[in-house]
Scaffold this motif. Structure first.
Motif, short mmCIF file in Angstrom:
data_model
loop_
_atom_site.label_atom_id
_atom_site.label_comp_id
_atom_site.label_asym_id
_atom_site.label_seq_id
_atom_site.Cartn_x
_atom_site.Cartn_y
_atom_site.Cartn_z
N ASN A 178 45.98 45.85 54.27
CA ASN A 178 44.66 46.12 53.68
C ASN A 178 43.75 44.93 53.98
OD1 ASN A 178 42.70 47.47 51.97
ND2 ASN A 178 43.10 45.89 50.44
N ILE A 179 42.45 45.23 54.09
CA ILE A 179 41.46 44.15 54.18
C ILE A 179 40.62 44.17 52.91
CG2 ILE A 179 39.75 45.52 55.47
CD1 ILE A 179 39.32 42.64 56.97
N HIS A 180 40.42 43.00 52.33
CA HIS A 180 39.72 42.87 51.06
C HIS A 180 38.60 41.85 51.21
CE1 HIS A 180 39.14 43.02 46.74
NE2 HIS A 180 39.13 41.70 46.73
N PRO A 181 37.39 42.13 50.70
CA PRO A 181 36.25 41.24 50.92
C PRO A 181 36.16 40.07 49.95
CG PRO A 181 35.51 43.20 49.78
CD PRO A 181 36.97 43.39 50.06
N SER A 182 37.23 39.30 49.86
CA SER A 182 37.18 38.03 49.15
C SER A 182 38.31 37.15 49.68
CB SER A 182 37.35 38.21 47.62
OG SER A 182 38.71 38.39 47.28
N LEU A 183 38.28 35.89 49.28
CA LEU A 183 39.35 34.97 49.64
C LEU A 183 40.43 35.06 48.57
CD1 LEU A 183 37.19 31.94 50.82
CD2 LEU A 183 38.44 33.57 52.27
N LEU A 184 41.29 36.05 48.72
CA LEU A 184 42.35 36.22 47.73
C LEU A 184 43.16 34.95 47.61
CD1 LEU A 184 43.55 39.84 48.65
CD2 LEU A 184 42.22 39.15 46.66
N PRO A 185 43.65 34.62 46.41
CA PRO A 185 43.74 35.48 45.22
C PRO A 185 42.48 35.57 44.36
CG PRO A 185 44.77 33.37 44.78
CD PRO A 185 44.37 33.35 46.22
N LYS A 186 41.37 35.00 44.82
CA LYS A 186 40.11 35.14 44.05
C LYS A 186 39.58 36.56 44.17
CE LYS A 186 37.87 30.64 43.78
NZ LYS A 186 36.64 29.92 44.08
N TYR A 187 39.03 37.05 43.10
CA TYR A 187 38.22 38.27 43.07
C TYR A 187 38.92 39.52 43.62
CZ TYR A 187 35.05 34.37 42.50
OH TYR A 187 34.48 33.20 42.09
N ARG A 188 40.02 39.84 42.97
CA ARG A 188 40.63 41.14 43.25
C ARG A 188 39.70 42.23 42.72
NH1 ARG A 188 45.09 37.91 41.32
NH2 ARG A 188 46.64 37.60 42.97
N GLY A 189 39.81 43.44 43.28
CA GLY A 189 39.02 44.55 42.77
C GLY A 189 37.64 44.60 43.38
N LEU A 190 36.66 45.04 42.58
CA LEU A 190 35.32 45.36 43.09
C LEU A 190 34.31 44.23 42.85
CD1 LEU A 190 35.17 49.06 41.82
CD2 LEU A 190 35.80 48.25 44.10
N ASP A 191 33.12 44.40 43.42
CA ASP A 191 31.98 43.49 43.20
C ASP A 191 32.30 42.04 43.58
OD1 ASP A 191 30.47 45.66 42.15
OD2 ASP A 191 31.45 45.37 40.21
N THR A 192 33.06 41.88 44.64
CA THR A 192 33.54 40.54 45.00
C THR A 192 32.42 39.58 45.34
OG1 THR A 192 33.84 41.24 47.29
CG2 THR A 192 35.73 41.45 45.84
N HIS A 193 31.39 40.05 46.05
CA HIS A 193 30.33 39.14 46.50
C HIS A 193 29.47 38.68 45.32
CE1 HIS A 193 31.75 40.36 50.36
NE2 HIS A 193 31.37 41.61 50.17
#
Length: 197
Positions: free
Chosen positions: A108-123
């Protein structure tokens, strides 16, 4: 042996397009299916134009019966017999049983620097927190949301005048670099995280 890749999308599929375009020449993988939970997803038309098989399983037809939706999606995937599944803007949370079926083979690709901001509204969350950088992460999918082992990250500086929209646009550019690079490495058997600037 060439790896078979299925890509799951929910919308326009910009990451799907970049993944599919990358799987040519000496690439160790090829796209065999693009599937969506929305029959009207624009990315399905693009995939067909690229000569890739498509499938749609409308989640709305199943109401709250996630198990039946996932069973129908699984049937489409099994017909394509993929070695790797890439989630590319697939906006449905998948249950533990489904995820376990593809353990170690679903990205999966996720638009945050995980582990920060899992889920929605990351920006918006990164800007509100006063962070100086944001980015995107490719990770293995586990039953916990946005929580699997990290396979790659790309970083983007947050500017003083950034809005969630302007930041999202710059992060998306990095997603389009990162995901194809990670997929190639993954198909070759490389599991060490790739870090792009």
């Amino acid at each position: 042996m060439t790896k078979r890749v299925a890509i799951l999308i929910s919308g326009g599929g910009s990451n799907m397009i970049k993944l599919a375009q990358s799987m040519t020449g000496d690439h160790p993988a090829r796209p065999v299916l693009v599937a969506s939970n929305d029959p009207a997803a624009a990315g399905l038309d693009v995939a067909r134009e690229m000569g890739i098989e498509t499938a749609a399983v409308d989640h709305r037809a199943y109401g709250r019966d996630r198990a039946s939706f996932e069973a129908a999606l699984l049937a489409e995937l099994e017909r394509a017999a993929p070695d790797i599944i890439c989630l590319a803007g697939f906006m449905r949370v998948l249950g533990a049983e489904f995820v376990s079926r593809w353990e170690g083979r679903m990205l999966n690709i996720h638009p945050s620097l995980l582990p920060k901001y899992r889920g929605l509204d990351t920006h918006a969350r990164a800007i509100a927190a006063g962070d100086t950088e944001a980015g995107c992460t490719v990770h293995l999918v586990t039953p916990a949301l946005d929580d699997g082992p990290i396979l790659g990250q790309a970083r983007v500086p947050i500017r003083a005048d950034d809005t969630p929209q302007s930041l999202a646009a710059r992060v998306l550019e990095q997603e389009h670099r990162l995901y194809p690079a990670v997929l190639r490495r993954f198909a070759e058997g490389e599991r060490q995280p790739l870090m792009l600037d």
